[in-house]
Motif scaffolding. Structure first.
Motif: not given
Length: 339
Positions: A70-99
């Motif tokens: 339920k919590a991770s289901n798009r039906i219950f949360h239609p907008n994409n989640t953006i995860v904030q990491v320090s000054n970085q964002k992941i999701g909704e057009g924000h592309f992250c590379i971890m190396s």
């Protein structure tokens, strides 16, 4: 179950409906999407007067949700989640590379690699301090000393760090880690997932070696149901009958996750095949399929690496990969995060 409301719904009407549903013992919530509002229902819905609710002029539709998550289901949360990491964002057009290296080996190694990958344009530094290995005789990582070296590299470069937690008894050591990784072997370590649901750090959840997408989503549910909504999914290849590669990268998982979930998803092309020459083409495929980021292993001298050297790029190879994938990231409408 969800109740989809039309634009005519007033606050008073919504509040009255929420009160009536709450009196039935149901847990309710309201999602304000870009175009629609949705009332979510969790609990025993057998008492709900579906026909009566449908008769309301401000109700557009009622749907039963068959998926157990339920919590991770798009039906219950239609907008994409953006995860904030320090000054970085992941999701909704924000592309992250971890190396970074599979395993942290020495201070010189991790700081050198951190500086090289930062210069190439990565968002975060990944590195293993505690290493799960198939053989008990293989290098198991430096443990807490490896974490200290990662933090030194973080201080030297400013890169947020991502590293794997293998046992809850080590959780206190991760206070300065920016993203806690749950490895493929721990994807269904439910006690660990429950505990990580209580912390306020982003969790990188890798798909299990032989796990279905639904099982993967249910693991994310364990974390999110505990209150931690900052989950990043990572497709790292699954075990199939194919022996030409270490694992089989499930490219189809990316659009499927985008269809059923609002969580960001990244791809690990290094573990997916175990072959360095496949990292670039699979990275390109992942970007085109809609991934929100990549996790790529980079070692200063792969031939002498204490773990997974065969799948690790050297810094010069990584520079070439970054040069070739940056235009594709931009072409696909995403913005590369750079530290």
């Amino acid at each position: 179950m969800i109740i989809i409301l039309n634009s005519k719904a007033t606050k008073e009407q919504i509040d009255e409906m929420l009160k009536d549903l709450g009196n039935l013992g149901l847990k309710t919530g309201v999602i304000n999407g870009e175009q629609k509002r949705i009332i979510t229902l969790i609990g025993d819905i057998s008492k709900v007067n579906v026909d009566g609710i449908k008769a309301e002029t401000f109700v557009e539709d009622i749907r039963r949700i068959s998926e157990p998550f339920k919590a991770s289901n798009r039906i219950f949360h239609p907008n994409n989640t953006i995860v904030q990491v320090s000054n970085q964002k992941i999701g909704e057009g924000h592309f992250c590379i971890m190396s970074g290296p599979c395993s942290v080996e020495t201070e010189e190694q991790i700081i050198y690699v951190a500086n090289r990958v930062k210069k190439a344009g990565v968002s975060m530094l990944r590195g293993g301090a505690f290493k799960p290995r198939t053989s008990p005789y293989s290098f198991q990582g430096l443990g807490s000393d490896g974490l200290k070296l990662l933090l030194k590299a973080k201080k030297a470069t400013g890169l947020p760090i991502v590293t794997e937690l293998m046992d809850l008894k080590h959780l206190d050591l991760f206070s300065d880690v920016d993203v806690i990784q749950v490895g493929a072997r721990n994807m269904q370590n439910f006690e660990m997932l429950k505990e990580l649901g209580k912390c306020n750090k982003p969790i990188l959840l890798k798909r299990g070696l032989s796990s279905t997408i639904e099982e993967w989503m249910m693991s994310s549910e364990y974390i999110m149901s505990g209150g931690n909504k900052n989950v990043i999914l990572c497709e790292r290849g699954i075990r199939t009958y194919e022996t030409a590669t270490r694992n089989t990268l499930d490219i189809s998982a990316i659009p499927m996750i985008k269809k059923i979930s609002h969580l960001p998803i990244i791809v690990d092309p290094s573990h997916a095949t175990g072959l360095t020459w496949m990292v670039e083409p699979l990275s390109k495929a992942a970007i085109a399929a809609g991934a929100d980021g990549l996790m790529i292993e980079v070692h200063n001298c792969p031939t002498k690496a204490l773990s997974d050297g065969a799948q690790s790029l050297d810094p010069d190879q990584f520079d070439d990969v970054m040069k070739n994938i940056k235009p594709i990231i931009s072409f696909c409408g995403k913005k590369l995060n750079e530290a």
